[in-house]
Design a protein around this motif. Structure first.
Motif, PDB file in Angstrom:
ATOM      1  N   THR A   4       3.871  -4.376   0.522  1.00 43.62           N
ATOM      2  CA  THR A   4       4.276  -3.797   1.494  1.00 43.62           C
ATOM      3  C   THR A   4       3.175  -3.815   2.632  1.00 43.62           C
ATOM      4  O   THR A   4       2.221  -3.623   2.343  1.00 43.62           O
ATOM      5  N   ILE A   5       3.404  -4.317   3.832  1.00 43.27           N
ATOM      6  CA  ILE A   5       2.514  -4.563   4.875  1.00 43.27           C
ATOM      7  C   ILE A   5       2.816  -3.898   6.102  1.00 43.27           C
ATOM      8  O   ILE A   5       4.265  -3.491   6.309  1.00 43.27           O
ATOM      9  N   TYR A   6       2.057  -3.524   6.942  1.00 45.69           N
ATOM     10  CA  TYR A   6       2.125  -3.032   8.258  1.00 45.69           C
ATOM     11  C   TYR A   6       2.041  -4.295   9.378  1.00 45.69           C
ATOM     12  O   TYR A   6       1.175  -4.897   9.067  1.00 45.69           O
ATOM     13  N   PRO A   8       2.045  -4.272  13.482  1.00 41.32           N
ATOM     14  CA  PRO A   8       2.280  -3.752  14.844  1.00 41.32           C
ATOM     15  C   PRO A   8       3.287  -4.082  15.415  1.00 41.32           C
ATOM     16  O   PRO A   8       3.927  -5.242  15.350  1.00 41.32           O
ATOM     17  N   ASP A   9       3.929  -3.387  16.534  1.00 43.24           N
ATOM     18  CA  ASP A   9       5.152  -3.545  16.994  1.00 43.24           C
ATOM     19  C   ASP A   9       5.140  -4.922  17.530  1.00 43.24           C
ATOM     20  O   ASP A   9       6.159  -5.819  17.589  1.00 43.24           O
ATOM     21  N   ALA A  12       5.707  -7.569  14.945  1.00 46.71           N
ATOM     22  CA  ALA A  12       7.079  -7.359  14.290  1.00 46.71           C
ATOM     23  C   ALA A  12       7.912  -8.158  15.305  1.00 46.71           C
ATOM     24  O   ALA A  12       8.743  -9.006  14.901  1.00 46.71           O
TER      25      ALA A  12
END
Length: 73
Positions: A4-6, A8-9, A12
């Motif tokens: 699972t990675i994050y 930034p908006d 994305a």
């Protein structure tokens, strides 16, 4: 491997836009391609960034797992 990675908006949104323009490409395929490109350029820096090693010496072809694990002081 699953992870699972994050993102930034802004990143994305850029990924979503890219995938809409390239419906033949999946998110998984895009991430794999990006990681392969990065690993080919500088595998030692990526390993260091990931915290896997402090300083990678040599290349993966040299079978680092067969060398004794010694940290530089």
């Amino acid at each position: 491997m699953r992870a699972t990675i994050y993102l930034p908006d802004d990143l994305a949104r850029a990924v979503e836009a890219y995938l809409k323009e390239h419906p033949e490409t999946s998110l998984s395929a895009l991430v794999q391609e990006a990681l392969r490109a990065r690993l080919r350029r500088n595998p030692a820096a990526l390993l260091e960034l990931a915290g896997v090693v402090e300083k990678a010496k040599g290349s993966a072809r040299e079978r680092a797992e067969d060398r004794p694990n010694r940290q530089e002081r």
